[in-house]
Design an enzyme around this catalytic site. Structure first.
Site, short mmCIF file in Angstrom:
data_model
loop_
_atom_site.label_atom_id
_atom_site.label_comp_id
_atom_site.label_asym_id
_atom_site.label_seq_id
_atom_site.Cartn_x
_atom_site.Cartn_y
_atom_site.Cartn_z
N GLY A 7 -49.14 3.92 -47.92
CA GLY A 7 -48.03 4.34 -46.95
C GLY A 7 -46.91 4.73 -47.84
N ALA A 8 -45.93 5.45 -47.14
CA ALA A 8 -44.74 5.87 -47.61
C ALA A 8 -43.67 5.85 -46.79
CB ALA A 8 -44.86 7.38 -48.06
N GLY A 9 -43.62 4.33 -45.88
CA GLY A 9 -42.73 3.97 -45.17
C GLY A 9 -41.54 3.52 -45.86
N ASN A 102 -45.84 -10.58 -46.65
CA ASN A 102 -45.19 -11.83 -46.66
C ASN A 102 -46.18 -12.92 -46.14
OD1 ASN A 102 -42.26 -10.91 -46.86
ND2 ASN A 102 -42.68 -10.01 -44.81
N LYS A 186 -40.03 -17.45 -50.85
CA LYS A 186 -40.05 -16.15 -49.89
C LYS A 186 -40.39 -16.62 -48.44
CE LYS A 186 -39.90 -11.45 -48.65
NZ LYS A 186 -40.39 -10.29 -48.85
N GLU A 269 -44.84 -9.58 -36.86
CA GLU A 269 -45.60 -10.39 -37.60
C GLU A 269 -45.67 -11.77 -37.39
OE1 GLU A 269 -45.99 -8.06 -41.97
OE2 GLU A 269 -44.04 -8.88 -41.45
#
Length: 311
Positions: A7-9, A102, A186, A269
């Site tokens: 991905g290149a988001g 995550n 996190k 998510e």
């Protein structure tokens, strides 16, 4: 070292763009429309750390452009199955997979597919978004990735080389000696912020303005902490004091990206970030009333979205 980034988001594009800018050999695995845009306009980053527009290498499948030494996964958790299918041809013996997702559930899924020895731990801390024009907008004062061996042993060569590339690129972070603790730290923050922001439809500061807002926020933090402690990864009082300070900052405009996705009627998510925390709590006999309420509200949202009742 040759790196393939899925991905290149927002996240993958920013991290890969900075690595590429510093001279790293980076290739992006992207969908046809994104590939066409990158070939036409280049990879464009707007950031307080400096704007860049650059030509990058792209492929449409994991079998192209290799062999690779390292694969970075920067997808959303709900796209993990399709992401695995896309990169699988690139994950040959000796290739290191670094997921920047995550939570924790993705590690079990990746271990089952590629073997635990091939999968490192990793995470990103960065505020980025994609503009309607396909530009990557970096909005936070920080841009960090952490990664490391999940068993705490000395880093393999691919991770050591990635660490050197990160330092050359100006990204923060790098190798972390206890990456699983970092992932849990996190997750405590994310699960609390995502569940409360989505339940109450506001920023952390908005929630604190409610009569019971701060109390509910701190209760939710403790629910998450208890789950981490049961797994052997309690952040300790020093770590928790930082977390509590973050969630009691009056006027804070921090909000989970999941809230922005929800407000747009997009996929969220919920299962990975919140549902899995509840599942682990249940196994450990830990009550999570606030998380359960937030998760139920997100399940209702997802059910309505699936029926076409959202957007």
């Amino acid at each position: 070292m040759k790196t393939l980034i899925l991905g290149a988001g927002a996240i993958g594009g920013y991290i890969g763009g900075r690595l590429h800018q510093s001279g790293a050999d980076v290739t992006f695995l992207v969908r046809p429309a994104r590939r066409e845009a990158l070939q036409r306009d280049g990879l464009v980053i707007r950031s307080p750390k400096g704007d860049i527009t650059q030509t990058v290498k792209t492929v449409r499948g994991g079998a192209e452009g290799g062999p690779y030494d390292l694969v970075l996964l920067t997808c959303k958790a709900y796209d993990l199955d399709s992401a695995i299918e896309a990169v699988a041809p690139a994950v040959k013996p000796g290739v290191t997979v670094v997921p920047l997702l995550n939570g924790m559930r993705h590690l079990d899924i990746l271990d089952a597919k590629f073997g635990a020895a091939s999968v490192a731990g990793g995470l990103a801390r960065i505020g980025v978004a994609m503009s309607p024009k396909g530009e990557i907008l970096h909005t936070s004062p920080f841009a960090a990735i952490s990664f490391g061996e999940r068993d705490g042993k000395p880093a393999r060569s691919a991770l050591a080389e990635l660490d050197a590339a990160v330092k050359r690129s100006g990204l923060d972070g790098g190798l972390h000696g206890n990456i699983i603790q970092d992932l849990w730290d996190k997750w405590i923050m994310l699960c609390t912020l995502a569940s409360m922001c989505c339940l109450m439809r506001g920023t952390a500061g908005d929630i604190l303005e409610a009569d019971e807002g701060q109390a509910i926020m701190l209760e939710t933090v403790e629910e998450c902490r208890k789950v981490a402690a049961a797994a052997g990864f309690d952040p300790g009082e020093a770590g928790m004091s930082v977390v509590r300070a973050f969630f009691t900052q009056k006027g804070s405009r921090f909000a989970a990206s999941m809230l922005h996705d929800l407000e747009k009627g997009s996929m969220v998510e919920a299962d990975h970030a919140i549902g899995d925390m509840i599942a682990r709590a249940r196994k450990a006999g830990i009550a999570t009333p606030n998380l359960r309420l937030a998760y139920a509200s997100l399940q209702v949202y997802l059910a309505r979205r699936a029926r076409g009742g959202i957007g």
